[in-house]
Design an enzyme around this catalytic site. Structure first.
Site, PDB file in Angstrom:
ATOM      1  N   GLU A 164       0.816  -1.210   0.000  1.00 43.93           N
ATOM      2  CA  GLU A 164       0.000   0.000   0.000  1.00 43.93           C
ATOM      3  C   GLU A 164       0.846   1.254   0.000  1.00 43.93           C
ATOM      4  OE1 GLU A 164      -2.972   0.137   3.091  1.00 43.93           O
ATOM      5  OE2 GLU A 164      -3.210  -2.028   2.902  1.00 43.93           O
ATOM      6  N   CYS A 185       2.927   8.329   1.786  1.00 38.68           N
ATOM      7  CA  CYS A 185       3.323   7.332   2.786  1.00 38.68           C
ATOM      8  C   CYS A 185       3.675   6.030   2.061  1.00 38.68           C
ATOM      9  CB  CYS A 185       2.148   7.127   3.739  1.00 38.68           C
ATOM     10  SG  CYS A 185       2.432   5.864   4.962  1.00 38.68           S
ATOM     11  N   CYS A 188       5.089  -7.426   8.149  1.00 42.77           N
ATOM     12  CA  CYS A 188       6.075  -6.919   9.112  1.00 42.77           C
ATOM     13  C   CYS A 188       6.318  -7.989  10.167  1.00 42.77           C
ATOM     14  CB  CYS A 188       5.566  -5.640   9.774  1.00 42.77           C
ATOM     15  SG  CYS A 188       6.764  -4.889  10.894  1.00 42.77           S
ATOM     16  N   CYS A 248       3.867  -5.804  16.621  1.00 43.10           N
ATOM     17  CA  CYS A 248       3.157  -4.868  17.502  1.00 43.10           C
ATOM     18  C   CYS A 248       1.687  -5.299  17.543  1.00 43.10           C
ATOM     19  CB  CYS A 248       3.275  -3.439  16.992  1.00 43.10           C
ATOM     20  SG  CYS A 248       4.989  -2.938  16.752  1.00 43.10           S
ATOM     21  N   CYS A 255      -1.314  -3.540  15.369  1.00 36.54           N
ATOM     22  CA  CYS A 255      -1.069  -3.117  13.979  1.00 36.54           C
ATOM     23  C   CYS A 255      -1.521  -4.148  12.947  1.00 36.54           C
ATOM     24  CB  CYS A 255       0.417  -2.825  13.817  1.00 36.54           C
ATOM     25  SG  CYS A 255       0.883  -2.421  12.125  1.00 36.54           S
ATOM     26  N   GLY A 288       5.514  -2.338   7.130  1.00 39.70           N
ATOM     27  CA  GLY A 288       6.878  -2.805   7.350  1.00 39.70           C
ATOM     28  C   GLY A 288       7.706  -1.940   8.276  1.00 39.70           C
ATOM     29  N   SER A 294      10.085   6.400   9.855  1.00 36.11           N
ATOM     30  CA  SER A 294       9.473   6.050  11.140  1.00 36.11           C
ATOM     31  C   SER A 294       9.914   4.644  11.537  1.00 36.11           C
ATOM     32  CB  SER A 294       7.948   6.091  10.997  1.00 36.11           C
ATOM     33  OG  SER A 294       7.338   5.628  12.175  1.00 36.11           O
ATOM     34  N   SER A 303       8.257   5.445  16.879  1.00 41.35           N
ATOM     35  CA  SER A 303       6.963   4.971  17.363  1.00 41.35           C
ATOM     36  C   SER A 303       7.151   4.549  18.815  1.00 41.35           C
ATOM     37  CB  SER A 303       6.496   3.774  16.528  1.00 41.35           C
ATOM     38  OG  SER A 303       6.206   4.201  15.221  1.00 41.35           O
ATOM     39  N   LEU A 304       6.811   5.429  19.721  1.00 37.80           N
ATOM     40  CA  LEU A 304       7.075   5.153  21.140  1.00 37.80           C
ATOM     41  C   LEU A 304       5.911   4.355  21.746  1.00 37.80           C
ATOM     42  CD1 LEU A 304       9.254   5.705  23.282  1.00 37.80           C
ATOM     43  CD2 LEU A 304       7.979   7.738  23.948  1.00 37.80           C
ATOM     44  N   HIS A 305       4.751   4.924  21.743  1.00 34.08           N
ATOM     45  CA  HIS A 305       3.497   4.250  22.134  1.00 34.08           C
ATOM     46  C   HIS A 305       3.431   3.737  23.575  1.00 34.08           C
ATOM     47  CE1 HIS A 305       3.023   4.700  17.939  1.00 34.08           C
ATOM     48  NE2 HIS A 305       3.320   3.494  17.547  1.00 34.08           N
ATOM     49  N   ASN A 326      -6.668   3.907  15.426  1.00 35.92           N
ATOM     50  CA  ASN A 326      -7.667   3.520  14.406  1.00 35.92           C
ATOM     51  C   ASN A 326      -7.999   2.050  14.587  1.00 35.92           C
ATOM     52  OD1 ASN A 326      -8.003   5.824  12.540  1.00 35.92           O
ATOM     53  ND2 ASN A 326      -5.785   5.597  12.395  1.00 35.92           N
ATOM     54  N   CYS A 382      -3.505   1.695   7.184  1.00 36.96           N
ATOM     55  CA  CYS A 382      -2.328   1.298   6.413  1.00 36.96           C
ATOM     56  C   CYS A 382      -2.140  -0.187   6.719  1.00 36.96           C
ATOM     57  CB  CYS A 382      -1.092   2.090   6.818  1.00 36.96           C
ATOM     58  SG  CYS A 382      -0.113   2.527   5.410  1.00 36.96           S
TER      59      CYS A 382
END
Ligand code: SAH
Ligand code: SF4
Length: 369
Positions: A96, A117, A124, A128, A131, A181, A213, A236-238, A312, A355
């Site tokens: 994508e 993007c 991947c 996570c 995701c 990825g 990222s 990407s801390l999260h 999302n 995504c």
């Protein structure tokens, strides 16, 4: 698994590598620049169009290289400002690419600023838990030429929509490597691709307009800091503590915050640029005031910008975003300490919106039908 296509993508060649290939087959090296001009500046859709090259050379090119290694199979334009492209590669893998339009006052959407993007892997491996891209694991790394081809496809699409000024190069303003990825897990292909995208014989996009990222591969962040081209970095801390981060990002076990944050600080020092911390807000997981305070401290320490992204929902996963009030309370903790922070709200600006999901849906349809 490594993918070896029948013909190498022309979009994976640098000026040097193409010159070398031409010399080997008895052609003068200066043809390389002409060929790349046809690809990136004139945006030729076939080898036949390259009329300043001999018939023999065009036949050799056609037999040796793939001009467009990523075919457009679906263009899903949403009512808002995102535009998703589903692309099919030589082995039928799907990836994508997303066009995000940021409307400018007084001009139509066609003349809005555009951020693209791009994906770097099919699937991947990072796992996570929130995701869509990682749900089915990693299928394979993208080739450098497949990474560049996504941007070239966007240029072709945009050229057809809005005729561009003759010497205007790319049809977009910024690139974010935030698609499917983990970019730093496909380091060599990523760097080769971005070198091509950055070069004046390529797409000519300035390094400051390219953001990579990462989920936090600390050694690769240190390596990236040493590269001559100063791309921007987003982490990407999260999770603002190991305890919370580990629950949702398995990568945190290999590179906990004590290893990761110094690597990010070293990157910021080296390039003298503000790093962005991405923090998706997931209801009941990482949206407490304690997490907000810890995130504030990390951001102040790193002098980083914070991007708060309401989660999302992904089909089949239980997570959801907190209420708007809770999102605002979280953001205020950071704002009060003058941390530079944005809270994404408009749906269309959620570049990560789905995504990985368009591909997942299509894969499911393919296997069920
Ligand atoms: N692998 C890289 C880049 C691709 S993911 C990385 O993890 O940084 C791009 C961003 O989208 C990451 O910050 C990721 O955590 C985020 N993301 C993934 N799924 C999401 C979802 N469902 N809602 C909001 N953001 C999501
Ligand atoms: Fe991979 Fe990034 Fe998704 Fe994590 S958030 S699974 S690293 S694409």
């Amino acid at each position: 698994m490594k993918f070896v296509p029948e013909k190498a993508p022309i979009t994976g060649e640098t000026l040097d590598s193409l010159e070398a290939r031409l010399r080997e087959s008895g052609e003068p090296a200066f043809r390389a620049k002409q060929i790349l001009d046809w690809v990136y500046k004139k945006r030729a859709k076939s080898w036949e169009e390259m009329t300043n090259l001999s018939k023999e050379l065009r036949a050799w090119l056609a037999a040796t290289f793939e001009l467009m290694p990523a075919a457009l199979v679906l263009n899903k334009q949403s009512a808002d400002v995102t535009d998703k492209l589903l692309l099919e590669l030589g082995d039928r893998s799907l990836i994508e690419t997303v066009i995000i339009r940021v409307p400018q006052e007084g001009v139509g959407l066609d003349h809005s600023r555009k951020t693209i993007c791009i994906s770097t892997q099919v699937g991947c491996a990072m796992g996570c838990v929130f995701c869509a891209s990682g749900l089915a694991g990693l299928k394979r790394d993208l080739l450098a030429g497949e990474i560049v081809a996504q941007l070239l496809q966007v240029c072709h699409l945009e050229d057809a929509r809005t005729p561009r000024a003759r010497d205007e190069l790319a049809s977009f303003d910024n690139i974010v490597v935030m698609g499917m990825g983990e970019p730093l897990a496909n380091y060599d292909a990523l760097l080769r691709a971005l070198t091509i995208v950055n070069a004046d014989w390529g797409l000519g996009i300035g390094a400051r307009r390219i953001t990579i990222s990462t989920s936090g591969l600390a050694p690769k962040i240190l390596k990236l800091a040493e590269e001559p081209i100063g791309f921007r970095l987003a982490l990407s801390l999260h999770g603002a503590t190991d305890e919370v981060r580990e629950q949702i990002m398995p990568v945190n076990k290999a590179f906990p915050l004590a290893k990761l944050l110094p690597a990010v600080a070293a990157f910021a020092r080296k390039h003298g640029r503000m790093v962005t911390l991405e923090f998706i807000l997931i209801d009941g997981i990482n949206d407490s005031l304690e997490q907000a305070r810890k995130l504030r401290d990390i951001a102040l320490d790193l002098h980083a910008h914070v991007n708060l992204i309401p989660y999302n929902t992904v089909d089949g996963l239980p997570w959801k975003r907190p209420s708007l009030t809770r999102q605002k309370v979280f953001a205020e903790v950071l704002q009060r300490s003058r941390v530079s922070v944005t809270l994404r709200r408009e749906k269309g600006h959620d570049i990560d919106a789905a995504c990985g999901q368009l591909r997942l849906k299509t894969e499911i349809e393919r296997t069920s039908g």
